[in-house]
Design a protein around this motif. Structure first.
Motif, PDB file in Angstrom:
ATOM      1  N   PHE A   1       0.836  -1.204   0.000  1.00  0.00           N
ATOM      2  CA  PHE A   1       0.000   0.000   0.000  1.00  0.00           C
ATOM      3  C   PHE A   1       0.867   1.250   0.000  1.00  0.00           C
ATOM      4  O   PHE A   1       0.547   2.236  -0.675  1.00  0.00           O
ATOM      5  CB  PHE A   1      -0.952   0.005   1.196  1.00  0.00           C
ATOM      6  CG  PHE A   1      -2.033   1.037   1.066  1.00  0.00           C
ATOM      7  CD1 PHE A   1      -3.155   0.796   0.305  1.00  0.00           C
ATOM      8  CD2 PHE A   1      -1.914   2.265   1.702  1.00  0.00           C
ATOM      9  CE1 PHE A   1      -4.150   1.757   0.173  1.00  0.00           C
ATOM     10  CE2 PHE A   1      -2.904   3.232   1.577  1.00  0.00           C
ATOM     11  CZ  PHE A   1      -4.024   2.973   0.817  1.00  0.00           C
ATOM     12  N   THR A   2       1.993   1.221   0.734  1.00  0.00           N
ATOM     13  CA  THR A   2       2.918   2.362   0.733  1.00  0.00           C
ATOM     14  C   THR A   2       3.469   2.593  -0.666  1.00  0.00           C
ATOM     15  O   THR A   2       3.549   3.732  -1.128  1.00  0.00           O
ATOM     16  CB  THR A   2       4.069   2.120   1.733  1.00  0.00           C
ATOM     17  OG1 THR A   2       3.516   1.993   3.041  1.00  0.00           O
ATOM     18  CG2 THR A   2       5.068   3.259   1.713  1.00  0.00           C
TER      19      THR A   2
ATOM     20  N   SER B   1       0.709   4.075  -2.737  1.00  0.00           N
ATOM     21  CA  SER B   1       0.443   5.444  -2.284  1.00  0.00           C
ATOM     22  C   SER B   1       1.509   6.411  -2.774  1.00  0.00           C
ATOM     23  O   SER B   1       1.198   7.534  -3.184  1.00  0.00           O
ATOM     24  CB  SER B   1       0.387   5.494  -0.756  1.00  0.00           C
ATOM     25  OG  SER B   1      -0.652   4.694  -0.286  1.00  0.00           O
ATOM     26  N   THR B   2       2.753   5.971  -2.722  1.00  0.00           N
ATOM     27  CA  THR B   2       3.849   6.817  -3.201  1.00  0.00           C
ATOM     28  C   THR B   2       3.709   7.075  -4.695  1.00  0.00           C
ATOM     29  O   THR B   2       3.851   8.204  -5.163  1.00  0.00           O
ATOM     30  CB  THR B   2       5.208   6.152  -2.901  1.00  0.00           C
ATOM     31  OG1 THR B   2       5.305   5.935  -1.498  1.00  0.00           O
ATOM     32  CG2 THR B   2       6.359   7.016  -3.361  1.00  0.00           C
TER      33      THR B   2
ATOM     34  N   HIS C   1       0.940   6.942  -6.304  1.00  0.00           N
ATOM     35  CA  HIS C   1      -0.282   7.736  -6.458  1.00  0.00           C
ATOM     36  C   HIS C   1       0.015   9.226  -6.290  1.00  0.00           C
ATOM     37  O   HIS C   1      -0.527  10.060  -7.027  1.00  0.00           O
ATOM     38  CB  HIS C   1      -1.327   7.289  -5.441  1.00  0.00           C
ATOM     39  CG  HIS C   1      -2.537   8.147  -5.397  1.00  0.00           C
ATOM     40  ND1 HIS C   1      -3.431   8.229  -6.444  1.00  0.00           N
ATOM     41  CD2 HIS C   1      -3.006   8.989  -4.440  1.00  0.00           C
ATOM     42  CE1 HIS C   1      -4.396   9.066  -6.133  1.00  0.00           C
ATOM     43  NE2 HIS C   1      -4.158   9.543  -4.922  1.00  0.00           N
ATOM     44  N   SER C   2       0.878   9.560  -5.347  1.00  0.00           N
ATOM     45  CA  SER C   2       1.199  10.973  -5.115  1.00  0.00           C
ATOM     46  C   SER C   2       1.850  11.600  -6.346  1.00  0.00           C
ATOM     47  O   SER C   2       1.774  12.801  -6.540  1.00  0.00           O
ATOM     48  CB  SER C   2       2.098  11.130  -3.892  1.00  0.00           C
ATOM     49  OG  SER C   2       3.378  10.583  -4.133  1.00  0.00           O
TER      50      SER C   2
ATOM     51  N   ASN D   1       0.770   5.334 -11.066  1.00  0.00           N
ATOM     52  CA  ASN D   1       0.407   3.932 -10.865  1.00  0.00           C
ATOM     53  C   ASN D   1       0.095   3.222 -12.176  1.00  0.00           C
ATOM     54  O   ASN D   1       0.532   2.093 -12.390  1.00  0.00           O
ATOM     55  CB  ASN D   1      -0.795   3.814  -9.912  1.00  0.00           C
ATOM     56  CG  ASN D   1      -0.369   3.681  -8.472  1.00  0.00           C
ATOM     57  OD1 ASN D   1       0.549   2.949  -8.146  1.00  0.00           O
ATOM     58  ND2 ASN D   1      -1.043   4.408  -7.601  1.00  0.00           N
TER      59      ASN D   1
ATOM     60  N   SER E   1      -5.348  -1.583   2.211  1.00  0.00           N
ATOM     61  CA  SER E   1      -5.533  -0.329   2.940  1.00  0.00           C
ATOM     62  C   SER E   1      -5.877  -0.539   4.408  1.00  0.00           C
ATOM     63  O   SER E   1      -5.806   0.394   5.196  1.00  0.00           O
ATOM     64  CB  SER E   1      -6.610   0.517   2.276  1.00  0.00           C
ATOM     65  OG  SER E   1      -7.873  -0.108   2.414  1.00  0.00           O
TER      66      SER E   1
ATOM     67  N   GLN F   1      -3.007   0.658   6.561  1.00  0.00           N
ATOM     68  CA  GLN F   1      -2.383   1.898   6.117  1.00  0.00           C
ATOM     69  C   GLN F   1      -2.022   2.804   7.278  1.00  0.00           C
ATOM     70  O   GLN F   1      -2.599   2.704   8.355  1.00  0.00           O
ATOM     71  CB  GLN F   1      -3.299   2.634   5.152  1.00  0.00           C
ATOM     72  CG  GLN F   1      -4.526   3.234   5.815  1.00  0.00           C
ATOM     73  CD  GLN F   1      -5.404   3.976   4.840  1.00  0.00           C
ATOM     74  OE1 GLN F   1      -4.949   4.379   3.791  1.00  0.00           O
ATOM     75  NE2 GLN F   1      -6.654   4.160   5.182  1.00  0.00           N
TER      76      GLN F   1
ATOM     77  N   SER G   1      -1.476   8.168   4.747  1.00  0.00           N
ATOM     78  CA  SER G   1      -1.647   7.572   3.423  1.00  0.00           C
ATOM     79  C   SER G   1      -2.921   8.082   2.779  1.00  0.00           C
ATOM     80  O   SER G   1      -3.868   8.448   3.476  1.00  0.00           O
ATOM     81  CB  SER G   1      -1.719   6.048   3.526  1.00  0.00           C
ATOM     82  OG  SER G   1      -0.524   5.524   4.006  1.00  0.00           O
ATOM     83  N   PRO G   2      -2.972   8.073   1.439  1.00  0.00           N
ATOM     84  CA  PRO G   2      -4.223   8.472   0.790  1.00  0.00           C
ATOM     85  C   PRO G   2      -5.310   7.443   1.072  1.00  0.00           C
ATOM     86  O   PRO G   2      -5.017   6.286   1.387  1.00  0.00           O
ATOM     87  CB  PRO G   2      -3.855   8.498  -0.698  1.00  0.00           C
ATOM     88  CG  PRO G   2      -2.672   7.619  -0.827  1.00  0.00           C
ATOM     89  CD  PRO G   2      -1.941   7.697   0.476  1.00  0.00           C
TER      90      PRO G   2
ATOM     91  N   LEU H   1      -7.073   6.184  -4.477  1.00  0.00           N
ATOM     92  CA  LEU H   1      -6.345   5.231  -5.323  1.00  0.00           C
ATOM     93  C   LEU H   1      -7.277   4.596  -6.346  1.00  0.00           C
ATOM     94  O   LEU H   1      -6.910   4.426  -7.503  1.00  0.00           O
ATOM     95  CB  LEU H   1      -5.692   4.150  -4.469  1.00  0.00           C
ATOM     96  CG  LEU H   1      -4.440   4.572  -3.730  1.00  0.00           C
ATOM     97  CD1 LEU H   1      -4.069   3.544  -2.676  1.00  0.00           C
ATOM     98  CD2 LEU H   1      -3.289   4.772  -4.686  1.00  0.00           C
TER      99      LEU H   1
END
Length: 127
Positions: free
Chosen positions: A58-59, A62-63, A65-66, A70, A99, A102, A106-107, A112
């Protein structure tokens, strides 16, 4: 040394791909890594290996995603063919499962999901 520390960190968390995260160590707890402020995705105390694996995956998502990347990474890692299109529902389902472990910063999974739905394999699903 710093070189040794970097290698240990790579064994614990290497977010370059799904395969790399899967091949990381999810059981060993190394005190000096987890307490380092620069450490992301460590093997946190009080979590099972499966929870640690989910948190690392998930990390990684998320990274990515920022940065909005993805879809590009998933295309590169899973390919462009019909097989990859069949994986879309599984990947979306995994986001919800991952998630659960998470961190607070995290988002949300909804964010996501939205990124995936707008940019990864959606036209192919409706053909």
């Amino acid at each position: 040394t710093s070189a040794g520390f970097e290698k240990i960190l790579e064994v614990i968390y290497e977010p370059s791909s799904f395969d790399a995260v899967e091949s990381c160590n999810h059981t060993c707890y190394i005190d000096c890594i987890e307490q380092n402020d620069n450490c992301v995705g460590g093997n946190y105390v009080g979590m099972t290996p499966q929870q640690r694996r989910h948190r690392k995956l998930f990390t990684m998502l998320s990274t990515r995603h920022s940065e909005g990347i993805n879809a590009r990474h998933l295309n590169a890692e899973l390919g462009e063919g019909a097989f990859a299109t069949k994986l879309v529902p599984r990947v979306l389902e995994c986001i919800g499962r991952l998630s659960a472990n998470q961190s607070a910063d995290s988002p949300t999974p909804l964010s996501l999901y939205f990124e995936m739905m707008k940019s990864w394999k959606m036209p192919e699903l409706y053909e």
